[in-house]
Design an enzyme around this catalytic site. Structure first.
Site, PDB file in Angstrom:
ATOM      1  N   ALA B  11       0.821  -1.208   0.000  1.00 12.03           N
ATOM      2  CA  ALA B  11       0.000   0.000   0.000  1.00 12.03           C
ATOM      3  C   ALA B  11       0.852   1.254   0.000  1.00 12.03           C
ATOM      4  CB  ALA B  11      -0.947  -0.018   1.200  1.00 12.03           C
ATOM      5  N   GLY B  12       1.951   1.238  -0.763  1.00  7.84           N
ATOM      6  CA  GLY B  12       2.700   2.461  -1.035  1.00  7.84           C
ATOM      7  C   GLY B  12       2.021   3.175  -2.196  1.00  7.84           C
ATOM      8  N   GLY B  13       2.716   4.119  -2.817  1.00  4.09           N
ATOM      9  CA  GLY B  13       2.112   4.874  -3.907  1.00  4.09           C
ATOM     10  C   GLY B  13       1.537   3.971  -4.990  1.00  4.09           C
ATOM     11  N   ALA B  14       2.280   2.942  -5.372  1.00  4.37           N
ATOM     12  CA  ALA B  14       1.834   2.079  -6.473  1.00  4.37           C
ATOM     13  C   ALA B  14       0.609   1.269  -6.073  1.00  4.37           C
ATOM     14  CB  ALA B  14       2.973   1.154  -6.907  1.00  4.37           C
ATOM     15  N   GLY B  15       0.644   0.671  -4.900  1.00  2.08           N
ATOM     16  CA  GLY B  15      -0.467  -0.176  -4.471  1.00  2.08           C
ATOM     17  C   GLY B  15      -1.744   0.624  -4.276  1.00  2.08           C
ATOM     18  N   PHE B 113      15.794  19.100 -12.615  1.00  2.00           N
ATOM     19  CA  PHE B 113      16.350  17.919 -11.956  1.00  2.00           C
ATOM     20  C   PHE B 113      17.400  17.336 -12.888  1.00  2.00           C
ATOM     21  CE2 PHE B 113      14.716  14.769  -8.627  1.00  2.00           C
ATOM     22  CZ  PHE B 113      14.639  15.720  -7.648  1.00  2.00           C
ATOM     23  N   ASP B 214      10.074  -8.651  -0.885  1.00  2.71           N
ATOM     24  CA  ASP B 214       9.136  -9.781  -0.745  1.00  2.71           C
ATOM     25  C   ASP B 214       8.376 -10.042  -2.046  1.00  2.71           C
ATOM     26  OD1 ASP B 214       9.879  -9.729   1.910  1.00  2.71           O
ATOM     27  OD2 ASP B 214       8.038  -8.757   2.612  1.00  2.71           O
ATOM     28  N   GLN B 233      20.849   1.631  -8.237  1.00  2.64           N
ATOM     29  CA  GLN B 233      21.369   2.998  -8.131  1.00  2.64           C
ATOM     30  C   GLN B 233      21.894   3.261  -6.716  1.00  2.64           C
ATOM     31  OE1 GLN B 233      18.659   6.645  -8.402  1.00  2.64           O
ATOM     32  NE2 GLN B 233      19.707   6.657 -10.351  1.00  2.64           N
ATOM     33  N   HIS B 235      23.354   6.177  -4.141  1.00  2.00           N
ATOM     34  CA  HIS B 235      23.359   7.619  -3.966  1.00  2.00           C
ATOM     35  C   HIS B 235      24.643   8.009  -3.247  1.00  2.00           C
ATOM     36  CE1 HIS B 235      22.114  11.665  -3.089  1.00  2.00           C
ATOM     37  NE2 HIS B 235      21.057  11.492  -3.848  1.00  2.00           N
ATOM     38  N   LEU B 245      19.209  10.035   3.455  1.00  2.00           N
ATOM     39  CA  LEU B 245      19.678  10.717   2.260  1.00  2.00           C
ATOM     40  C   LEU B 245      19.927  12.207   2.486  1.00  2.00           C
ATOM     41  CD1 LEU B 245      19.696   9.939  -0.893  1.00  2.00           C
ATOM     42  CD2 LEU B 245      17.644  11.315  -0.944  1.00  2.00           C
ATOM     43  N   GLU B 248      20.968  16.065  -3.275  1.00  2.00           N
ATOM     44  CA  GLU B 248      21.930  16.664  -4.193  1.00  2.00           C
ATOM     45  C   GLU B 248      21.989  18.167  -4.039  1.00  2.00           C
ATOM     46  OE1 GLU B 248      22.252  13.230  -7.135  1.00  2.00           O
ATOM     47  OE2 GLU B 248      20.416  14.357  -7.144  1.00  2.00           O
ATOM     48  N   ARG B 281      25.649  10.753 -10.246  1.00  2.00           N
ATOM     49  CA  ARG B 281      25.635   9.997  -8.995  1.00  2.00           C
ATOM     50  C   ARG B 281      26.659   8.865  -8.965  1.00  2.00           C
ATOM     51  NH1 ARG B 281      19.099   9.389  -7.706  1.00  2.00           N
ATOM     52  NH2 ARG B 281      18.819  11.589  -7.232  1.00  2.00           N
ATOM     53  N   HIS B 346      20.155   2.933  -3.207  1.00  2.00           N
ATOM     54  CA  HIS B 346      19.060   3.892  -3.239  1.00  2.00           C
ATOM     55  C   HIS B 346      17.826   3.396  -3.992  1.00  2.00           C
ATOM     56  CE1 HIS B 346      17.093   7.709  -2.987  1.00  2.00           C
ATOM     57  NE2 HIS B 346      17.211   7.991  -4.260  1.00  2.00           N
ATOM     58  N   GLU B 370       8.129   0.091  -7.550  1.00  2.00           N
ATOM     59  CA  GLU B 370       9.552  -0.235  -7.570  1.00  2.00           C
ATOM     60  C   GLU B 370       9.806  -1.730  -7.690  1.00  2.00           C
ATOM     61  OE1 GLU B 370      12.067   1.913  -4.808  1.00  2.00           O
ATOM     62  OE2 GLU B 370      13.735   0.528  -5.182  1.00  2.00           O
ATOM     63  N   ARG B 381      17.901   5.152 -13.353  1.00  2.00           N
ATOM     64  CA  ARG B 381      16.678   5.934 -13.185  1.00  2.00           C
ATOM     65  C   ARG B 381      17.008   7.406 -13.025  1.00  2.00           C
ATOM     66  NH1 ARG B 381      13.663   8.142  -8.652  1.00  2.00           N
ATOM     67  NH2 ARG B 381      15.374   7.489  -7.319  1.00  2.00           N
ATOM     68  N   LEU B 387       8.267   8.274  -8.931  1.00  2.00           N
ATOM     69  CA  LEU B 387       6.911   8.604  -8.474  1.00  2.00           C
ATOM     70  C   LEU B 387       5.897   8.587  -9.619  1.00  2.00           C
ATOM     71  CD1 LEU B 387       7.631  11.308  -5.713  1.00  2.00           C
ATOM     72  CD2 LEU B 387       7.234   8.858  -5.426  1.00  2.00           C
TER      73      LEU B 387
HETATM   74  C1  FAD Z   1      14.986   8.562   0.342  1.00  2.00           C
HETATM   75  C2  FAD Z   1      14.306   8.374  -0.990  1.00  2.00           C
HETATM   76  C3  FAD Z   1      13.987   9.467  -1.776  1.00  2.00           C
HETATM   77  C4  FAD Z   1      13.355   9.311  -3.003  1.00  2.00           C
HETATM   78  N1  FAD Z   1      13.026  10.422  -3.746  1.00  2.00           N
HETATM   79  C5  FAD Z   1      12.361  10.260  -4.915  1.00  2.00           C
HETATM   80  C6  FAD Z   1      11.940  11.404  -5.675  1.00  2.00           C
HETATM   81  O1  FAD Z   1      12.154  12.548  -5.280  1.00  2.00           O
HETATM   82  N2  FAD Z   1      11.278  11.214  -6.835  1.00  2.00           N
HETATM   83  C7  FAD Z   1      11.000   9.969  -7.305  1.00  2.00           C
HETATM   84  O2  FAD Z   1      10.394   9.874  -8.358  1.00  2.00           O
HETATM   85  N3  FAD Z   1      11.371   8.869  -6.603  1.00  2.00           N
HETATM   86  C8  FAD Z   1      12.044   8.983  -5.421  1.00  2.00           C
HETATM   87  N4  FAD Z   1      12.425   7.859  -4.716  1.00  2.00           N
HETATM   88  C9  FAD Z   1      12.004   6.526  -5.186  1.00  2.00           C
HETATM   89  C10 FAD Z   1      10.546   6.245  -4.852  1.00  2.00           C
HETATM   90  O3  FAD Z   1      10.176   6.941  -3.700  1.00  2.00           O
HETATM   91  C11 FAD Z   1      10.252   4.762  -4.608  1.00  2.00           C
HETATM   92  O4  FAD Z   1      10.758   4.023  -5.658  1.00  2.00           O
HETATM   93  C12 FAD Z   1       8.762   4.514  -4.521  1.00  2.00           C
HETATM   94  O5  FAD Z   1       8.177   5.335  -3.545  1.00  2.00           O
HETATM   95  C13 FAD Z   1       8.394   3.069  -4.230  1.00  2.00           C
HETATM   96  O6  FAD Z   1       6.985   2.980  -4.100  1.00  2.00           O
HETATM   97  P1  FAD Z   1       6.215   1.601  -4.065  1.00  2.00           P
HETATM   98  O7  FAD Z   1       4.773   1.905  -3.954  1.00  2.00           O
HETATM   99  O8  FAD Z   1       6.680   0.756  -5.172  1.00  2.00           O
HETATM  100  O9  FAD Z   1       6.757   0.914  -2.721  1.00  2.00           O
HETATM  101  P2  FAD Z   1       6.663   1.359  -1.177  1.00  2.00           P
HETATM  102  O10 FAD Z   1       6.196   2.732  -0.991  1.00  2.00           O
HETATM  103  O11 FAD Z   1       7.943   0.939  -0.558  1.00  2.00           O
HETATM  104  O12 FAD Z   1       5.518   0.427  -0.633  1.00  2.00           O
HETATM  105  C14 FAD Z   1       5.663  -0.956  -0.511  1.00  2.00           C
HETATM  106  C15 FAD Z   1       4.432  -1.497   0.158  1.00  2.00           C
HETATM  107  O13 FAD Z   1       4.457  -2.912   0.118  1.00  2.00           O
HETATM  108  C16 FAD Z   1       4.116  -3.426   1.369  1.00  2.00           C
HETATM  109  N5  FAD Z   1       4.730  -4.752   1.461  1.00  2.00           N
HETATM  110  C17 FAD Z   1       6.011  -5.096   1.223  1.00  2.00           C
HETATM  111  N6  FAD Z   1       6.178  -6.418   1.419  1.00  2.00           N
HETATM  112  C18 FAD Z   1       4.982  -6.924   1.782  1.00  2.00           C
HETATM  113  C19 FAD Z   1       4.516  -8.220   2.137  1.00  2.00           C
HETATM  114  N7  FAD Z   1       5.317  -9.290   2.169  1.00  2.00           N
HETATM  115  N8  FAD Z   1       3.218  -8.366   2.481  1.00  2.00           N
HETATM  116  C20 FAD Z   1       2.373  -7.297   2.484  1.00  2.00           C
HETATM  117  N9  FAD Z   1       2.774  -6.053   2.157  1.00  2.00           N
HETATM  118  C21 FAD Z   1       4.054  -5.874   1.806  1.00  2.00           C
HETATM  119  C22 FAD Z   1       4.592  -2.411   2.353  1.00  2.00           C
HETATM  120  O14 FAD Z   1       3.849  -2.497   3.547  1.00  2.00           O
HETATM  121  C23 FAD Z   1       4.292  -1.114   1.614  1.00  2.00           C
HETATM  122  O15 FAD Z   1       2.973  -0.712   1.856  1.00  2.00           O
HETATM  123  C24 FAD Z   1      13.068   8.013  -3.483  1.00  2.00           C
HETATM  124  C25 FAD Z   1      13.392   6.901  -2.695  1.00  2.00           C
HETATM  125  C26 FAD Z   1      14.020   7.072  -1.471  1.00  2.00           C
HETATM  126  C27 FAD Z   1      14.367   5.860  -0.661  1.00  2.00           C
END
Ligand code: FAD
Ligand code: SF4
Ligand code: FES
Lengths: 290, 612
Positions: B11-15, B113, B214, B233, B235, B245, B248, B281, B346, B370, B381, B387
C-alpha cells in the site's frame, strides 16, 4: 491492557551475562581522520562507552512476560546513535523477541513513537547523547499495549477517519487534459504545517483530554480536518460541513489549550493553534447563521 | 478465507493507486499490506514527480530524456506510456487535493532535476512522496476500499503447470502480524504486487527496513522472471549511521567533498575535472569509495561533505532541512562541522518483469511500482521518474487486473521464442535452492502448488506448515546473523565497484547464507506480533533477491548506467542492448536475455553517448 494503570516496578533483567552486553567498544580499527579541519567538534564523551537502556516488556502469551517488566540492555555507543538504533541493536544482538514498530528510520513513517524518559518521542529522531541514563523506553501511554513497545493504533486511526479525511470538491473532471485548480502561495503556506503529520500518535498519547474522553477526536484528527478546511480549493459549503463535524460534543471545544500535543509533535505542527483557529472559525460561522 | 475481485499486495504509492483504479473499474478490491499504508516508504521521497505539464514542454522530450538516462535499456513502449500519462495522472493528484508547491499565479511549481531537458519535476515542498502517499490513502478511505493492514503476505497461490506462461494466480496467503493467524485471500480477477524495493539486500541503504523484496521473491519463486536486477542505483551522499539521504541540493548549492587529508578529491585526483562534486551519482559514488579504499577516507569509512563556507544565511535559506537531518540522524551540526557521507543503495531499476499493462507472464498476476520492471528506467533511473511510475503503472495494473481492456501490449514477457539463453558465464557455485529446499525444510516456501481446484487451500496449508516448522525449531542460527552476512557481502562486492572476482565471492557467500538458512530458527515463541518470525521470512526473500542481483552483475560484462564492471569499462551496444532475465526453474536460476525495444510509436531511439 493500558499503560495508564500500570507503572510496573522496575525489574532488573536476569543476570544473564549476555544481557549485559558490555562488549568491546565500537570499531577498534577506528582511525582518526587527518587534520581535516581545525573546527571539527570533539567527539562526545560517550564515544566508546555503553548506553544503559531500560525497555518495557510485555507479551500476553508468553510466560514470564505476562507481568509487565523492564529489561536492561547495555548497548555500545556510536556517534549519532538514536533511541531506535539502540533498541534495534539490543534486539539484533541480545534478544530477538524485543518488539517494536519501525520502518523508515528518518521520521517520515511515524511508526516508532515511544515514551522515552517520560516523554512521547520518535525513536529514530531522538539522539541518545541528549538523554539522561538509564534511558527508560516505554510504549505510548493511554493506548492498549499489544506487546513490548507496540500499541494498538486502531482507535487513533478511527479518529482520523471520523473527520472525513479526504479532499471534497466538485467531481474530478475526467478529461484527459486536466487543468490544475489554482491555489495562492499564501494559502498553500497556511496549510503547510498541517500537511506534515505522519500519524505517529504522539500527540494523542500526550493529551489528558483524550485520555479521559475516548470519543474526543484528538489533536491529529482535528489537524487533519484543519488541512482541508483551510484549503481554498475546497468550496465554502464543504468547509461548513467540516466545521460542523468539528463542533460536535467531542470536537474542538474539548481542547483546554494545555499545549502538550504541540510540545511532543515531532513535526513541529502548531496543533493547539490550529485547534484554536478552528474554534474561532466555528464561532464566526455560528454568528453568521444564528 | 477472504475473497475479493482484486487483491493488491502493498500500500505504497503504487499499491494505493492500483487499488483506486481497480475500484474505479468496478471491482471489489482489497489492499493487503505488512505496514499500515501511511508507513510505506513512498513517504520518504523528497524531490518530485516528472511530468510534462507546461507549455513548451512535451511528453516526447520527457520520453527522450528518460531513454537517454536509461542508457538505452528502457523499453520504448513503456517509456512513452510513462511520459504520455504522467501529466494527466499528476493533475489527478492535484484534483485529489495534493498540496503541490505553487507559483505566483497559483499554478503548480516545477523545478529542474538532473538529466532533464526541461524543468518538469513537480513537487510539494521537500516532502513530495509524503504528500503523494497521504493523498492516495485519503482516496482509498474515501472509497471505502478494504485495507488489511499489518498482514504479511508470505506466498502466492499459483497453479503448477510446467511452463510458467501457462500458470494462473488465484490469490495470496498472508498472516496477521498482530495475532499470528494465517489466512488465504482469494482473488477472483487478479493479484497486483506492489511491495516496493529490495534495498535491504545491502548493508547501507536509503531504503526503509521494510524494503525486503518480498514481492520480487514471491513472483520469482512462482516462475516470473526478474529483469535487469543488476541495475542498482547508489546515492553518493547518505549519512553513514542510518543511510538517511542528504539531497543533491547541498552540492548543487556549492557543497564540497573532502577526504581525510582535506583534499577536494573530485578535482585533486581527477575523478571529474569539469563538474567536480556535481558529476553524476555513480561517478561521485565511485570516487568516494576509491578514496576510502586507498586509505583517504575518514575513519576508513566515509568522506566529508562541507557546506560551512556557504554561510549561515544561505544555508538557513535554502538547506535548512539538511541541517535538521544531519542533527537528528547523525548528531552533527552542519553549520560548524562537515557532514559525514558515503554511498548508499538507493533504488532498484530492475524487478518483476511486466508489460506496459502491468501484466506478468502468469495469468492473473500483475506488478507495479519499484518491485516491477516494465521497463522505464533501464540501466539508470532519473531523479523524479519513480513517483510518476507509481501512479501511471499502478493505475494501469489496477485497471488491467480489474478487467478493463487496455489493449494489446507491445512488450513480451516470460520465457519464449524471442529470448536467448545465457551460455557463457561460469558460475562459481550452484545458485538457487537446488539440493537444499526439501518440502520439510524450514526454508521451503513459494513456488507452485497444485491445479486450479484447491490451489489456495493447499498454499495456505503449506504456509502453515512452514511457519510451524520455523516456530517449533528450538535452536540454530538467527536470521539477523545471516542477514548481516548477506548485506555485507552485497555492499563489499556488488556495490558501485564490480569485479568478476568480487561478484563470484559474493555468490559464494550467498550460497553459504542459503545453507545456514537451513538451520534458521525463531527464538520468540509468541504468535503475537512476532517480528522475529517476520524478519526470518524476509531474510529468505533477501537471499533470493540478492542472488539475482549478483548473477545479473556477473553475466553483464559491460559498463551501462549504474552497472560498472572493471573488466569492461565501456558500454557495449554490440552485445548488450538486451535485458537480463532470471527465472526460478525448479529451484535453479535460469538466465536468459530479451532484446530491448528502442522503436517507439513513431520514432526509433538511437543509442547516443550518455554525457551531460
Ligand atoms: C529517500 C528516498 C527518496 C526518493 N526520492 C524520490 C523522488 O524525489 N522522486 C522519485 O520519483 N522517486 C524517489 N524515490 C524513489 C521512490 O520513492 C520509490 O521508488 C517509490 O516510492 C516506491 O513505491 P512503491 O509503492 O513501489 O513501494 P513502497 O512505498 O515501498 O511500498 C511498498 C508497500 O508494500 C508493502 N509490502 C512489502 N512487502 C509486503 C509483504 N510481504 N506483504 C504485504 N505487504 C508488503 C509495504 O507495507 C508497503 O505498503 C526516493 C526513494 C528514497 C528511498
Ligand atoms: S500531529 Fe504530530 S504528534 Fe500528532 S500524529 Fe501528527 S505528527 Fe504525530
Ligand atoms: S522509523 Fe519511521 S518515523 Fe521513526
Amino acid at each position: 491492557m493500558s499503560t495508564q494503570q500500570q507503572q510496573p516496578e522496575t525489574q532488573e533483567a536476569p543476570e544473564d551475562p549476555e544481557m549485559k552486553g558490555a562488549e568491546s567498544p565500537v570499531d577498534e580499527k577506528e582511525k582518526e581522520g587527518g587534520d581535516i579541519d581545525q573546527q571539527t567538534t570533539p567527539e562526545p564523551e560517550l564515544e566508546g562507552e555503553t548506553v544503559h537502556i531500560k525497555v518495557f516488556r510485555y507479551d500476553p502469551e508468553v510466560e514470564g512476560k505476562q507481568e509487565p517488566r523492564f529489561d536492561d540492555f547495555h548497548v555500545p555507543f556510536k556517534k549519532g546513535m538514536t533511541v531506535l538504533d539502540a533498541v534495534m541493536y539490543a534486539r539484533d544482538t541480545y534478544d530477538s523477541s524485543l518488539t517494536f514498530r519501525h520502518s523508515c528510520r528518518q521520521a517520515v513513517c511515524g511508526s516508532d513513537a515511544f515514551f522515552v524518559n517520560g516523554k512521547q518521542r520518535l525513536g529514530c529522531k531522538t539522539q541518545i547523547a541528549d538523554l539522561e541514563q538509564p534511558i527508560r523506553i516505554e510504549p505510548l501511554p493511554h493506548q492498549e499495549v499489544v506487546k513490548d513497545l507496540v500499541v494498538d493504533m486502531d482507535h487513533f486511526y478511527d479518529q482520523m477517519h471520523t473527520v472525513e479525511p479526504y479532499f471534497q470538491n466538485e467531481d474530478t473532471p475526467d478529461a484527459s487534459d486536466l487543468e490544475e485548480q489554482r491555489q495562492s502561495r499564501e494559502n498553500r503556506e497556511k496549510v503547510k504545517m498541517s500537511t506534515r503529520c505522519i500519524w505517529c500518535g504522539a500527540c494523542m498519547s500526550s493529551c489528558n483530554i483524550a485520555a479521559g474522553d475516548n470519543e474526543y477526536l484528538g489533536p491529529a484528527a482535528i489537524n487533519k480536518a484543519y488541512k482541508f478546511a483551510m484549503d481554498d480549493r475546497e468550496p465554502e459549503d464543504v468547509k461548513e460541513h467540516r466545521l460542523r463535524i468539528l463542533e460536535q460534543e467531542h470536537g474542538v471545544w474539548r481542547c483546554q489549550t494545555q499545549f502538550s500535543c504541540t510540545e511532543v509533535c515531532p513535526k513541529d505542527i502548531p496543533l493547539t493553534e490550529h485547534i484554536q483557529e478552528l474554534k474561532r472559525e466555528a464561532v464566526k460561522k455560528n454568528l453568521k447563521f444564528w | 478465507m477472504y475473497e475479493h475481485d482484486v487483491i493488491v499486495v502493498g500500500a505504497g504509492g503504487a499499491g494505493l493507486r492500483a487499488a483506486v483504479a481497480a475500484d474505479e473499474a468496478g471491482a471489489d478490491v482489497a489492499l493487503v499490506s505488512k505496514l499500515h499504508p501511511v508507513r510505506s516508504h513512498t513517504g520518504a521521497a523528497e524531490g518530485g514527480i516528472n511530468a510534462a505539464l507546461q507549455e513548451g514542454d512535451d511528453w516526447e522530450l520527457h520520453a527522450y530524456d528518460t531513454m537517454k538516462g536509461s542508457d538505452y535499456l528502457g523499453d520504448a513502449p513503456a517509456v512513452e506510456t510513462l511520459a504520455q500519462d504522467a501529466p494527466e495522472d499528476t493533475m489527478r493528484l492535484e484534483h485529489w487535493g495534493m498540496p503541490f508547491s505553487r507559483e505566483e499565479d497559483g499554478t503548480v511549481s516545477q523545478r529542474p532535476f538532473g538529466g532533464l531537458s526541461y524543468p518538469r519535476t513537480t513537487y510539494a515542498g521537500a516532502e513530495t512522496g509524503h504528500h503523494l502517499l497521504h493523498t492516495m490513502y485519503e482516496q482509498v478511505v474515501k472509497r471505502g476500499i478494504e485495507v488489511y493492514d499489518e498482514w504479511y503476505v508470505m506466498d502466492l497461490a499459483v497453479t503448477d503447470e510446467d511452463d510458467p506462461n501457462d500458470r494462473e494466480c488465484h490469490g495470496v496467503v498472508a498472516y496477521d502480524v498482530q495475532s499470528g493467524k494465517i489466512e488465504g485471500f482469494k482473488a477472483n480477477r487478479g493479484v497486483v504486487l506492489a511491495a516496493g524495493g529490495p534495498g535491504q539486500a545491502f548493508d547501507h541503504t536509503t531504503n526503509a527496513v521494510s524494503c525486503t523484496g518480498d514481492g520480487h521473491a514471491m513472483a520469482y519463486r512462482a516462475g516470473v522472471p526478474l529483469e535487469d536486477m543488476e541495475f542498482i542505483q547508489f546515492h553518493p551522499t547518505s549519512l553513514p549511521s542510518t543511510g538517511v539521504l542528504i539531497s543533491e541540493g547541498v552540492r548543487g548549492e556549492g557543497g564540497i567533498l573532502y577526504n581525510n587529508e582535506g583534499e577536494r578529491f573530485m578535482f585533486e585526483y581527477g575523478y571529474a575535472n569539469n563538474s567536480g562534486e556535481l558529476a553524476s551519482r555513480d561517478v561521485v559514488a565511485r570516487a568516494e569509495l576509491t578514496e576510502v579504499n586507498e586509505g583517504r577516507g575518514v575513519k576508513d569509512e566515509y568522506v566529508h561533505l562541507d557546506m560551512r563556507h556557504l554561510g549561515e544565511e544561505r544555508i538557513m535559506d535554502r538547506l535548512e532541512n539538511i541541517l535538521h537531518l544531519a542533527e537528528d540522524f547523525e548528531g552533527v551540526d552542519g553549520l560548524i562541522e562537515p557532514m559525514p557521507v558515503k554511498p548508499g543503495q538507493h533504488y532498484a531499476m530492475g524487478g518483476i518483469e511486466t508489460d506496459e499493462n502491468g501484466q506478468t507472464c502468469i495469468d492473473g498476476l500483475y506488478a507495479a511500482g519499484e518491485c516491477a520492471c516494465v521497463s522505464v528506467h533501464g540501466g539508470n533511473r532519473l531523479g523524479g521518474n519513480a513517483l510518476p511510475e507509481l501512479i501511471v503503472f499502478g493505475k494501469r495494473a489496477g485497471y488491467q487486473a480489474a478487467g478493463k481492456d487496455l489493449g494489446e501490449p507491445e512488450i513480451q514477457t516470460g520465457y519464449g521464442d524471442d529470448v536467448e539463453d545465457e551460455t557463457e558465464t561460469e558460475l562459481p557455485v550452484q545458485p538457487g535452492a537446488a539440493g537444499l529446499d526439501t518440502s520439510d525444510s524450514v526454508a521451503a516456501d513459494g513456488g507452485v502448488t497444485a491445479d486450479a481446484e484447491g490451489v489456495l487451500e493447499q498454499t495456505v496449508e503449506r504456509t502453515r506448515q512452514r511457519v510451524d516448522r520455523l516456530m517449533d525449531k528450538d535452536d540454530g542460527v538467527q536470521h539477523s546473523e545471516i542477514r548481516q552476512k548477506l548485506q555485507n557481502a552485497m555492499t563489499d562486492y556488488v556495490n558501485v565497484f564490480r569485479t568478476e572476482d568480487g561478484i563470484k565471492k559474493a555468490l559464494r557467500i550467498i550460497r553459504e547464507c542459503r545453507e545456514e538458512y537451513q538451520d534458521v530458527y525463531v527464538d520468540d515463541p509468541s504468535r503475537t506480533f512476532n517480528t522475529d518470525l517476520q524478519q526470518t521470512i524476509e531474510t529468505r526473500n533477501l537471499i533470493d533477491v540478492a542472488e539475482t542481483i549478483a548473477l545479473g552483475a556477473l553475466v553483464r560484462n559491460e559498463f551501462r548506467g549504474a552497472h560498472w564492471r572493471q573488466e569492461n569499462q565501456v558500454r557495449d551496444d554490440e552485445n548488450w542492448l538486451k535485458h537480463t532475465l532470471i527465472s526460478w526453474d525448479d529451484g535453479e536460476p535460469k538466465i536468459f536475455y530479451r532484446p530491448v525495444i528502442l522503436e517507439g510509436e513513431d520514432k526509433t531511439y538511437e543509442p547516443k553517448e550518455r554525457s551531460y
